[in-house]
Enzyme design. Structure first.
Site, PDB file in Angstrom:
ATOM      1  N   GLY A 135       0.839  -1.188   0.000  1.00 22.19           N
ATOM      2  CA  GLY A 135       0.000   0.000   0.000  1.00 22.19           C
ATOM      3  C   GLY A 135       0.873   1.237   0.000  1.00 22.19           C
ATOM      4  N   CYS A 190       5.770   0.366   7.761  1.00 24.40           N
ATOM      5  CA  CYS A 190       5.401   1.486   6.892  1.00 24.40           C
ATOM      6  C   CYS A 190       6.624   1.858   6.060  1.00 24.40           C
ATOM      7  CB  CYS A 190       4.956   2.667   7.757  1.00 24.40           C
ATOM      8  SG  CYS A 190       4.518   4.129   6.808  1.00 24.40           S
ATOM      9  N   LEU A 191       6.429   2.029   4.769  1.00 27.91           N
ATOM     10  CA  LEU A 191       7.561   2.379   3.901  1.00 27.91           C
ATOM     11  C   LEU A 191       8.206   3.699   4.314  1.00 27.91           C
ATOM     12  CD1 LEU A 191       6.272   1.376   0.345  1.00 27.91           C
ATOM     13  CD2 LEU A 191       7.825   0.120   1.830  1.00 27.91           C
ATOM     14  N   HIS A 206      -4.613   1.619   7.177  1.00 21.50           N
ATOM     15  CA  HIS A 206      -3.276   2.194   7.366  1.00 21.50           C
ATOM     16  C   HIS A 206      -3.070   3.368   6.400  1.00 21.50           C
ATOM     17  CE1 HIS A 206       1.250   1.746   7.955  1.00 21.50           C
ATOM     18  NE2 HIS A 206       1.182   2.460   6.847  1.00 21.50           N
ATOM     19  N   GLU A 207      -3.437   3.150   5.126  1.00 17.81           N
ATOM     20  CA  GLU A 207      -3.254   4.206   4.123  1.00 17.81           C
ATOM     21  C   GLU A 207      -4.200   5.376   4.380  1.00 17.81           C
ATOM     22  OE1 GLU A 207      -0.645   3.762   2.719  1.00 17.81           O
ATOM     23  OE2 GLU A 207      -0.482   1.599   2.886  1.00 17.81           O
ATOM     24  N   GLN A 234       3.051  10.026   1.138  1.00 18.47           N
ATOM     25  CA  GLN A 234       4.335   9.310   1.151  1.00 18.47           C
ATOM     26  C   GLN A 234       5.178   9.591  -0.096  1.00 18.47           C
ATOM     27  OE1 GLN A 234       2.325   5.353   2.159  1.00 18.47           O
ATOM     28  NE2 GLN A 234       4.244   5.244   3.296  1.00 18.47           N
ATOM     29  N   HIS A 292      -2.773   7.744   6.731  1.00 18.54           N
ATOM     30  CA  HIS A 292      -1.775   8.636   6.113  1.00 18.54           C
ATOM     31  C   HIS A 292      -2.432   9.908   5.579  1.00 18.54           C
ATOM     32  CE1 HIS A 292       2.116   6.670   6.144  1.00 18.54           C
ATOM     33  NE2 HIS A 292       1.630   5.537   5.683  1.00 18.54           N
TER      34      HIS A 292
HETATM   35 CO    CO Z   1       2.527   3.702   5.823  1.00 13.57          CO
END
Ligand code: CO
Length: 185
Positions: free
Chosen positions: A46, A89-90, A131-132, A51, A135
């Site tokens: 995701g 998380c990236l 989660h997204e 991000q 963000h």
């Molecule tokens: Co994330």
């Protein structure tokens, strides 16, 4: 499309609230395609617009080889039962946080053409979408930690940032055995 790159903590764009998408067209399909590329390149499941430095209500997910684009998403129903899972998380390389979330959600969004749709999600797909969605409101998984845990996590992130090896070693929302074959959590 040029110019999109993965942003990591403590980049300011990760804390900004995003704006609705009002114009649909080539710019959007380009952004969605580029976001999917960045997600795949980093072995995530995701990725949300903040991000990659964009303050727009957009995220992409790919759980079980099902690539989905969510534009102007709203979570309209949440199950009462909660599930705890470890999430990465990236934008927070090397950090894993156990997060409790509703097990099932119904999400309303628009596709790349502006057509509205609903999706009922459970399991990892529900997890990734929530989660997204966080963000888009400037929320990160480290916000779920108590102050001491949060301090340790931030310190760890700063150390990673300072180290010569800047490679991203974690995956976005990689939490359980189903994802172990994709690499580290
Ligand atoms: Co994330």
């Amino acid at each position: 499309m040029d110019g999109l790159s993965l942003r990591t903590f403590p980049d300011d764009c990760l804390r900004k609230r995003t704006e609705p998408v009002t114009e649909f067209g080539k710019w959007l399909t380009d952004v969605l395609r580029e976001m999917a590329n960045i997600m795949y390149l980093n072995q995530g499941c995701g990725l949300a617009a903040p991000q990659v430095g964009l303050d727009k209500n957009i995220f992409v997910t790919d759980v079980d080889d099902d690539l989905c684009f969510f534009v102007n998403p709203e979570i309209v129903e949440r199950s009462a039962d909660l599930e705890a899972m470890d999430e990465g998380c990236l934008s927070l390389p090397g950090v894993t946080v156990r997060v409790k979330r509703p097990a099932r959600i119904r999400i309303q969004a628009q596709d790349s053409n502006g057509t509205s749709f609903f999706r009922d999600l459970d399991g990892l797909a529900a997890r990734a979408a929530q989660h997204e969605y966080d963000h888009l409101n400037g929320r990160l998984i480290i916000d779920n930690l108590n102050p001491i845990q949060g301090f340790i996590a931030k310190k760890k992130l700063m150390n990673i940032k300072a180290s010569a090896d800047g490679a991203i070693r974690t995956c976005e929302v990689v939490c359980n055995a189903r994802k172990k074959d994709r690499g580290r959590t």
